[in-house]
Structure formats: C-alpha cells, structure tokens
Design a protein around this motif. Structure first.
Motif, mmCIF file in Angstrom:
data_model
loop_
_atom_site.group_PDB
_atom_site.id
_atom_site.type_symbol
_atom_site.label_atom_id
_atom_site.label_comp_id
_atom_site.label_asym_id
_atom_site.label_seq_id
_atom_site.Cartn_x
_atom_site.Cartn_y
_atom_site.Cartn_z
ATOM 1 N N HIS A 1 4.138 -0.660 8.040
ATOM 2 C CA HIS A 1 5.031 -0.301 6.951
ATOM 3 C C HIS A 1 4.224 -0.021 5.692
ATOM 4 O O HIS A 1 4.454 0.955 4.968
ATOM 5 C CB HIS A 1 6.003 -1.466 6.740
ATOM 6 N N ASN A 2 3.225 -0.868 5.467
ATOM 7 C CA ASN A 2 2.379 -0.720 4.292
ATOM 8 C C ASN A 2 1.677 0.638 4.289
ATOM 9 O O ASN A 2 1.638 1.325 3.262
ATOM 10 C CB ASN A 2 1.377 -1.876 4.270
ATOM 11 N N TYR A 3 1.122 1.035 5.457
ATOM 12 C CA TYR A 3 0.465 2.344 5.524
ATOM 13 C C TYR A 3 1.409 3.445 5.060
ATOM 14 O O TYR A 3 1.005 4.411 4.433
ATOM 15 C CB TYR A 3 0.059 2.649 6.979
ATOM 16 N N GLN A 4 2.699 3.260 5.405
ATOM 17 C CA GLN A 4 3.663 4.298 5.104
ATOM 18 C C GLN A 4 3.955 4.385 3.602
ATOM 19 O O GLN A 4 4.060 5.463 3.049
ATOM 20 C CB GLN A 4 4.957 4.005 5.880
ATOM 21 N N HIS A 5 4.102 3.237 2.943
ATOM 22 C CA HIS A 5 4.573 3.321 1.561
ATOM 23 C C HIS A 5 3.491 3.017 0.533
ATOM 24 O O HIS A 5 3.769 2.997 -0.655
ATOM 25 C CB HIS A 5 5.805 2.435 1.338
ATOM 26 N N THR A 6 2.235 2.815 0.971
ATOM 27 C CA THR A 6 1.226 2.535 -0.052
ATOM 28 C C THR A 6 1.058 3.755 -0.945
ATOM 29 O O THR A 6 1.146 4.896 -0.502
ATOM 30 C CB THR A 6 -0.107 2.116 0.606
ATOM 31 N N ASP A 7 0.840 3.490 -2.225
ATOM 32 C CA ASP A 7 0.703 4.566 -3.216
ATOM 33 C C ASP A 7 1.919 5.472 -3.338
ATOM 34 O O ASP A 7 1.817 6.614 -3.722
ATOM 35 C CB ASP A 7 -0.546 5.419 -2.940
ATOM 36 N N THR A 8 3.107 4.920 -3.020
ATOM 37 C CA THR A 8 4.332 5.655 -3.323
ATOM 38 C C THR A 8 5.124 4.876 -4.376
ATOM 39 O O THR A 8 4.752 3.762 -4.756
ATOM 40 C CB THR A 8 5.237 5.821 -2.094
ATOM 41 N N TYR A 9 6.245 5.470 -4.800
ATOM 42 C CA TYR A 9 7.068 4.802 -5.803
ATOM 43 C C TYR A 9 7.726 3.537 -5.273
ATOM 44 O O TYR A 9 8.225 2.721 -6.043
ATOM 45 C CB TYR A 9 8.118 5.772 -6.369
ATOM 46 N N TYR A 10 7.715 3.348 -3.953
ATOM 47 C CA TYR A 10 8.255 2.108 -3.400
ATOM 48 C C TYR A 10 7.488 0.913 -3.961
ATOM 49 O O TYR A 10 8.053 -0.117 -4.317
ATOM 50 C CB TYR A 10 8.137 2.164 -1.877
ATOM 51 N N VAL A 11 6.155 1.065 -4.079
ATOM 52 C CA VAL A 11 5.326 -0.009 -4.627
ATOM 53 C C VAL A 11 5.652 -0.214 -6.112
ATOM 54 O O VAL A 11 5.749 -1.336 -6.604
ATOM 55 C CB VAL A 11 3.836 0.321 -4.424
ATOM 56 N N VAL A 12 5.848 0.912 -6.811
ATOM 57 C CA VAL A 12 6.196 0.813 -8.234
ATOM 58 C C VAL A 12 7.496 0.036 -8.388
ATOM 59 O O VAL A 12 7.627 -0.840 -9.249
ATOM 60 C CB VAL A 12 6.309 2.222 -8.846
ATOM 61 N N ALA A 13 8.471 0.353 -7.539
ATOM 62 C CA ALA A 13 9.745 -0.368 -7.591
ATOM 63 C C ALA A 13 9.516 -1.857 -7.356
ATOM 64 O O ALA A 13 10.024 -2.702 -8.098
ATOM 65 C CB ALA A 13 10.688 0.190 -6.531
ATOM 66 N N HIS A 14 8.707 -2.186 -6.333
ATOM 67 C CA HIS A 14 8.458 -3.587 -5.999
ATOM 68 C C HIS A 14 7.898 -4.345 -7.195
ATOM 69 O O HIS A 14 8.427 -5.373 -7.601
ATOM 70 C CB HIS A 14 7.501 -3.691 -4.809
ATOM 71 N N PHE A 15 6.807 -3.844 -7.775
ATOM 72 C CA PHE A 15 6.194 -4.720 -8.779
ATOM 73 C C PHE A 15 6.941 -4.710 -10.095
ATOM 74 O O PHE A 15 6.815 -5.627 -10.888
ATOM 75 C CB PHE A 15 4.679 -4.485 -8.922
ATOM 76 N N HIS A 16 7.810 -3.696 -10.320
ATOM 77 C CA HIS A 16 8.656 -3.803 -11.508
ATOM 78 C C HIS A 16 9.784 -4.808 -11.289
ATOM 79 O O HIS A 16 10.196 -5.473 -12.236
ATOM 80 C CB HIS A 16 9.189 -2.437 -11.924
ATOM 81 N N TYR A 17 10.253 -4.926 -10.060
ATOM 82 C CA TYR A 17 11.243 -5.982 -9.808
ATOM 83 C C TYR A 17 10.621 -7.363 -10.001
ATOM 84 O O TYR A 17 11.281 -8.302 -10.428
ATOM 85 C CB TYR A 17 11.843 -5.841 -8.403
ATOM 86 N N VAL A 18 9.341 -7.486 -9.696
ATOM 87 C CA VAL A 18 8.679 -8.784 -9.876
ATOM 88 C C VAL A 18 8.357 -9.026 -11.353
ATOM 89 O O VAL A 18 8.622 -10.089 -11.903
ATOM 90 C CB VAL A 18 7.397 -8.862 -9.015
#
Lengths: 211, 642
Positions: free
Chosen positions: B391-408
């Motif tokens: 899963h990580n390979y798929q979404h690394t360096d996409t906005y999914y990560v941006v969403a994650h760490f802004h929620y945190v």
C-alpha cells in the motif's frame, strides 16, 4: 542570603535562594542538568562515530590515503595519555575545592587546562601534517568523517578548557570556595565525559585495524 | 555566606537589570511565565506566516495550470511552510505550555535554570529570523522539509549553471545552519525541562502523582534530548558537504546515498511524537475536568506515552520503504510501525473512558479536545495504512500522505494546542477567553479543516503527487482541489476569529478567578495570573488530582464541596514558619542570554562567505558569545546581592 530555606526532605543543597523546596531527587539542579546534557551528548558523538564506522573504508579516488598510511599512532598515543592524565588533574582540583585548599584547587585547575591545551596543540599539529600529506576534508568520505568527528571532539575540549579558565579566574576573584565545590565537580563531569569519548574515538579510529 | 559579602562590588556592567515594566523588562526577563508568553506570541506569529504560505499554495493549486507562482517560488513556499509549521510554530507552542503551565503544575516556583530558559527563547527567535533572512539573501530553502541529500548537497537544481548552483548552495546553508540554531534552542529547553520536572516537584508529588500533561512533557523532552543530537549531526554533515566540499553524501566517492535519509528519519520519526505528545497531555487534562471525572486509566496513559516514545525510535525506516531497503528491513519496520499503533490506541480508549458517563460541560476547550480525539484517530488509522508496504509503495509521495500528516499535526497537535489555550487562558491572564466566539472558532476550524484535508485522501489515491506546482486538467483532480482551497480559507478565517478573541478577551473578558473550571490539578490553586513567585506557599501534595481532593474532602461521598477558605485546613507543615512573599527571592533579570544568542546568530552567517570575511564573521560571533558567557558566569546571583 535568607537562611529560611526549607530543607524538609531529600537532603542535598537547596535549589536556589529564598523559599524553595528541596530538590526532589536529592541532587542539585546543576548536577542533574549536567548529567541530562551529557546523556544527550552521547547521541551526538554516537551519530558521528557511526558515520565514521560506515566510511572508514571509503577512500574514493584516493585509496593511497587510508588509516594504514596516514595515522601516527605513537604520537597520538602520547597526546591521548596527556588528555587522560588531565582527568586526574580535575579530580585533584575537586579534592582541593572540597578541602577548602584554594591553592591546590587553582593549581590543578590550571594544570588540567594546560593538559587540555597540550592535547589540542597535538591535534592541530596532526591535522597540519595530514593536510601536508594531501589528506584534506574533501579527499574522501573517510577523511571527511575523520576530520569532522575528531574536530568536534577538539571543540568540546576547547569549551572544557574555557570552563576551567572561568573557574580559575572566579577563584582568583574569591568567588569560588569550598561551599561551592560542586561547580568544580560539574565541570569535572563534563571533562571526564570528553575524555571517555576520546577513549572510544581513539580506540575505534587508531587501534581497530582496517582491512 | 560571608565569603560572598567580602567580594568586591560588582562593576556597572555586571549589575543586573531591574526594570519591572516596559520593553526592556521583557527583553531581560528570566521569569518562566513571561518566557512562556513570549513563546506563544512568537510561535503564533510564525503560525500565521506559515498559514499565509499555505493559502498561497492552495490558491496556486485551486485549478489546473495554476499561474500565481512559478515553480521556484512554489518550491520555496512549500518547504518553508513545512519548516515553519514544525520547527517555528508547533514545537515552540508546546514550549509555551512547558514554560508557563508546567512549573505551576508541579508546584515549582520557577524552572531549574531561568537564564538558560531565556537563552532557549532567544536562540529560537533569532534562529527563526535567521532562516527567514534568506528571503533577502538569495531565496529560501527549497528542498522540502526533509531536504534529501545527496540531491540537496551535491546535485542541486542545475550544476551546469554556476549562478543557480551557488544560489542553491546558499539556500541549503540556510536550511542546515538555520535548523541547527533552532534545534539548539530545543535542546537547551529539553535539558532545562527534564531537570525541572525531575527535581523541582512540590513536596509529596511523586512521579505517579504527576498530572498527565507533566508526564507527557517529560517524555517529550526526553525525546528531544535524544533526537535533536541526531539531526544536529546530519545538519553539520550537510553543511560540511555543501560549503566545505565534504564527502559525506557524495555517492561518486563512496558516500552512501541514503545515509541522510536514515539520520533524518531517525530524528524525524520521534519528532512526530515530540509534536503530538504535548497535545495528548493537554487533552488528558481537559477531558477529566469537563467530564467531572478522574482521568480513566492514569497508569495506562503514562506508560503508553513511554511506550510511544520508546517505539518512536524504532520505526524510522517506514519513511523509506520506497528507497529500496529490501524485504527484510521493510517487513521489520512494517511490524514495529504497527506495534506503535497499540499504545496510541490505548490512549484513545483512555480518553473515551474518561468522558464515558461523565457530567460533560461543552466548553470550547472540551470541543477542541474531542476534536483531537476524533481527528487524530483518522490520522492514526491512515498512518497504519502506511505500514502496509505494498500500500505504501502505491501512495508514497502522493497527497494521501499529505492528508495523513495534516490529520495528525493539525487535527492532532493544533487542536490540542487550541484546547490548551482555551483551558489555561484564564490562568495566564485572569480573564476568560470568550466562549461564544470560541464556539464559532471551533466549528469553523473543524469544518474548514475537514474540507481541506479529507479530499486529499481522495486525490492522493487518484495519484496526485506531492510537491507539484501545477497539474494539467483532465485527471479528475480539479473539483476536490477547489474544495480544499475553499476549506483552507475557512481555516484562515477561523484563525482570524481566534486572534480577535484573544485580543478582546485579554482586555474585556469575564474575570476568571483562581479556579474557573472547578479543576483538579494544583496550578489552579494560585491566583490568576500567578504572582511573580508563583506561590505564596508551595502546596504539599498528598494525592493525584490534589486540588480536587482538597475541595471535595476524601471519604465524604461524591461532590460534597468543602466551604471556601477551608481548603487549606489539612495542608500541614506548609503553613508554618516565615513564609511571607517578601522573603521569596526570584532570580534577577539578565541581558546575557540575549547576548549569547546573538553571538550564535552572528556566527551562523559565517559559512555564507569565504576566506578572511568568513573567519571575521565567525570570530565576531565567538567574541560576542564569549562576552555573553563570561558575563553570565560572573553575573552576581540573586542571593549574593541580598
């Protein structure tokens, strides 16, 4: 100073002037703070040492410059001996401080600082020789990590020498007596730490053979 | 101390400043409460600056083919947005709470090293100014907040064009030297706070009687103590590579191309917990008070915090799955990453248990705290998805990560900080922070936040990469990006409301009194705001939630309030002896922390030049530093003057 300090439990010296409770752990803030700081310093040197260990065989385009050809182990051993003896010096200075023998304390503070300075001169001499032999910061990852690691240790020794000189001049001004021997002890903790780090660095850099 | 009185009268230079009010009283202050306020004001200023950068980024990305910024400006903006939010806004906002609340909460009169405390503030402020001075000196850092070497150190944007190349080197220097200075501030603070918490607790306050916020502060500062040196080493290595032609990150000479990533994330992952644990602490104070229940599972909360800190150092490589560490390393770090969700989950259930069955008062502070619990849960769950390597390979360096760490970091840390501000504002100013605007502030933040960051999950899974300055039409990203931009402006408006609320309430808010929330911990026993010496009498602690036990006598069943004034009846030995406020000596003000910080600031500019000028600048900085250090060492202490 008001003597109304509440030393209810824990012993040790009061945390500061006035109406402050005794320190919770029974040691002064200064000593605890020094230990906490030194814990952090372990990670600092640890990371530099790790980088050196990764790179101690990375000679880049200059394989002729490597630990086997460049280090002068007898010379460094002598300056290492001087630095380790300085740890004895600071202990004697502390003994002087605790006994109230200010002359003894001053003598050994100065002697310790001098031994630190001798070590530093040795390091400067060594760096000069290495650079003359064509080993510079940018020769290879090995040389970069050597200079930066030992250089930062040198900076730490320099800071230690400065602290010793501050203590020495405070004592000359009559602002350091046996009631304040703990400040000598705290500087001593730092000094011992810098020595111990050098034992690690010296062993790993100069004594571990590299294939 | 007779030896002291015989000492010669200190020279004019060394006499300590004594002005009680005005500009210089703030510059020379060593009072932890004032330093806390300085931290708050400065950090909020940086928060607003970083927020404006975020708005610019969102305007650029509102539609396809954005033309507001060019690629270079965009790179600088997203880099500085991240750097500023993490190092100059969220961390120092937590530091504001450490400084203001923590000594009060443990019953100390001050922190362990008041002048070091001032030094840490000035180093932080000047470090921030140092990084931002890059605007006038060739541009701001543009390598992302994690600034991967060797891309940043050896290659740069255009090695063929020497002008661009030199400009890039200067930007990387602002990154490495600037963060070094800011990190030093955090390290100084950590030494101070750990010593304060361990050594300056009120009589009877054993470790397991400490409030949860104090515990989380202790854990956070231990994390700082062990994480900051690692980033410091990485930053020094980067500086030697960029400026002095070092070879740490040079793969052509045998340098390891992912060494920087290892060092950066060995710091960077614990950093995530450095940012979130203080907010966890705040929430653990706010929820019990407004649920009128003791915190559920105190020991579990404490030990899960310790477990998070410990595991935090063992998960760094989950940031590096895509860099090719191999299946063994990837599996190991996937496992540790999933483990770390366990203590975090324990905390979530503790908070739910705390409000369960409580008599809840819906204050703004409580709403922000509940907001944290909800939003952080979402951020935590998307965090677990990163641990799954495919899963990580798929979404690394996409906005999914941006969403994650802004929620945190926003949904977690920032919501927690807002909760803390609403909760402790009465203690700091003596007035309540307006509840009506507060509710508006909460709902607008909550709606704006979710509008901005929830769609990022979607566009991220649709494949929209991070750090692109524009995107072509036709990928299906337009609609959600527009929603995100609208959301970001709602957040901006809510922050404006908050600032208006603070300024208005500071002057005209309702008078708070010592204990406006009917709280449980001892910081609410002293007056609001506290006197300079914090306590006329340092309280003796006999229980967790000491204040609650004093107000509602133990053993009389639930909620029998002890009459006002009677609360000190069983206080014991603390009422004896000569404890008049005029006998309490607090440390005097000092110029030297600022001077030492200035020396470090000046030295920082050395590496930007070369030859004699460089050594001149460094020598000037060292001279200022030494002057400050000697002045510091020889400055008469408070007790010598009395």
């Amino acid at each position: 100073m008001a003597e109304a300090t509440t030393t209810t439990d824990g012993g040790g010296e009061p945390a500061g002037g006035g109406d402050h409770p005794a320190p919770s752990l029974g040691v002064s803030n200064e000593k605890l703070g020094m230990w906490v700081f030194l814990a952090s310093e372990c990670l600092f040197f640890g990371a530099f040492v790790a980088a050196y260990l990764i790179y101690m065989t990375s000679y880049g385009d200059s394989p002729e410059i490597n630990p086997g050809t460049i280090y002068d182990i007898p010379f460094t051993s002598v300056s290492t001996f001087v630095l380790l003896m300085s740890s004895l010096g600071i202990v004697l200075a502390l003994t002087g401080a605790q006994r109230g023998d200010e002359r003894m304390m001053r003598t050994w503070l100065l002697a310790t600082a001098l031994m630190g300075a001798i070590f530093l001169s040795g390091q400067i001499y060594e760096f000069t020789v290495f650079i003359e032999e064509g080993m510079t910061l940018s020769t290879s990852p090995f040389t970069t990590s050597f200079y930066v690691l030992t250089g930062f240790h040198g900076v730490h020794v320099t800071v230690g020498v400065l602290m010793l000189l501050i203590l020495w001049s405070r004592s000359l001004m009559g602002k350091l007596n046996h009631r304040r021997s703990e400040i000598v002890e705290n500087v001593g903790l730092y000094w011992h730490f810098v020595d111990i780090v050098w034992i690690v660095i010296f062993t790993l850099i100069y004594l571990v053979p590299v294939e | 101390m007779s030896a002291m009185t015989e000492a010669p009268e200190p020279s004019r230079l060394l006499r300590r400043p004594s002005k009680e009010t005005g500009f210089w009283s703030w510059v020379t202050t060593v009072d932890h409460k004032r330093i806390g306020i300085l931290y708050f004001v400065t950090a909020f200023t940086f928060f607003v600056i970083a927020g404006i950068q975020a708005l610019l980024i969102r305007v650029q990305l509102a539609g396809p083919d954005g033309q507001v910024l060019n690629a270079d400006q965009y790179n600088q903006l997203f880099t500085m947005h991240g750097l500023t939010m993490i190092f100059l806004a969220l961390m120092p906002l937590s530091a504001g709470f450490f400084n203001y609340v923590l000594p009060l909460q443990i019953g100390a009169r001050d922190v362990a090293f008041p002048r070091l405390n001032a030094l840490s503030y000035w180093v932080f402020l000047l470090g921030g100014i140092f990084i931002y001075s890059s605007i006038f000196l060739g541009g701001m850092p543009d390598g992302g907040w994690f600034n991967y070497a060797p891309l940043s150190s050896e290659v740069g944007p255009d090695p063929g064009n020497t002008d661009v190349y030199a400009g890039h080197a200067s930007r990387m220097l602002f990154y490495s030297v600037g963060l070094q200075i800011v990190g030093l501030a955090s390290l100084i603070q950590a030494v101070n706070m750990v010593t304060t918490i361990l050594n300056m607790r009120a009589p009877g306050m054993r470790l397991m009687r400490m409030p949860v916020f104090t515990w989380m502060s202790l854990v956070t500062n231990f994390l700082l103590l062990f994480a900051i040196p690692i980033i410091a080493v990485a930053l020094w290595q980067l500086m030697f590579d960029v400026r002095f032609d070092g070879r740490y990150f040079d793969p052509t000479q045998g340098g390891d191309p992912i060494l920087w990533q290892h060092m950066f994330w060995l710091f960077g992952h614990p950093e995530v917990y450095i940012l979130i644990l203080p907010a966890f602490g705040i929430v653990s104070e706010v929820l019990p008070v407004f649920s009128r229940k003791p915190v559920f599972g105190y020991s579990a909360l404490v030990f899960s915090g310790l477990a998070i800190a410990f595991l935090g150092f063992g998960v760094w490589a989950h940031h590096m799955f895509a860099s090719g560490l191999g299946p063994v390393a990837n599996s190991a770090f996937a496992l540790t990453t999933m483990f770390i969700a366990v203590p975090t989950g324990v905390k979530i259930f503790n908070w739910l248990g705390t409000i369960w069955g409580g008599r809840i008062r819906f204050t703004t502070a409580l709403m922000f705290a509940l907001g944290l619990v909800a939003m952080f849960t979402i951020g935590g769950l998307s965090g677990v998805t990163h641990a799954i390597v495919p899963h990580n390979y798929q979404h690394t360096d996409t906005y999914y990560v941006v969403a994650h760490f802004h929620y945190v970091l926003f949904g977690g840390t920032m919501f927690g900080i807002f909760a803390g501000v609403y909760y402790w504002f009465p203690k700091m100013t003596g007035r309540m922070l307006g509840e009506r605007i507060g509710k508006w502030h909460f709902w607008l933040t909550f709606i704006g936040f979710n509008l901005t960051f929830a769609p990022m999950h979607i566009v991220g899974l649709q494949g929209m990469p991070r750090r692109i300055d524009s995107y072509p039409a036709g990928y299906g990203w337009e609609f959600w990006n527009q929603v995100e931009t609208w959301g970001s402006f709602i957040i901006a408006f809510s922050v404006l409301l908050f600032l208006i609320n603070v300024v208005w309430s500071k002057r005209h808010g309702e008078i708070a009194g010592d204990d406006p929330w009917d709280a449980r911990t001892i910081e609410w026993m002293t007056t609001s705001p506290p006197p300079q010496h914090d306590w006329d009498v340092v309280p003796e602690v006999t229980a967790r939630d000491e204040l609650w036990h004093r107000k509602y006598a133990v053993g009389r069943g639930r909620g029998v309030r002890v009459p006002a004034g009677a609360s000190h009846d069983h206080a014991g030995p603390e009422d004896e002896g000569e404890h008049h406020p005029e006998h309490i000596h607090m440390p005097d003000r000092s110029f030297y922390p600022l001077i030492v910080a200035l020396g470090i600031f000046v030295m920082g500019y050395g590496p930007f030049t070369g030859g004699a000028l460089m050594w001149g600048i460094i020598a000037t900085g060292i001279a200022i530093l030494l002057f400050g250090a000697f002045g510091w060492a020889f400055e008469p202490t408070a007790e010598e003057e009395h």
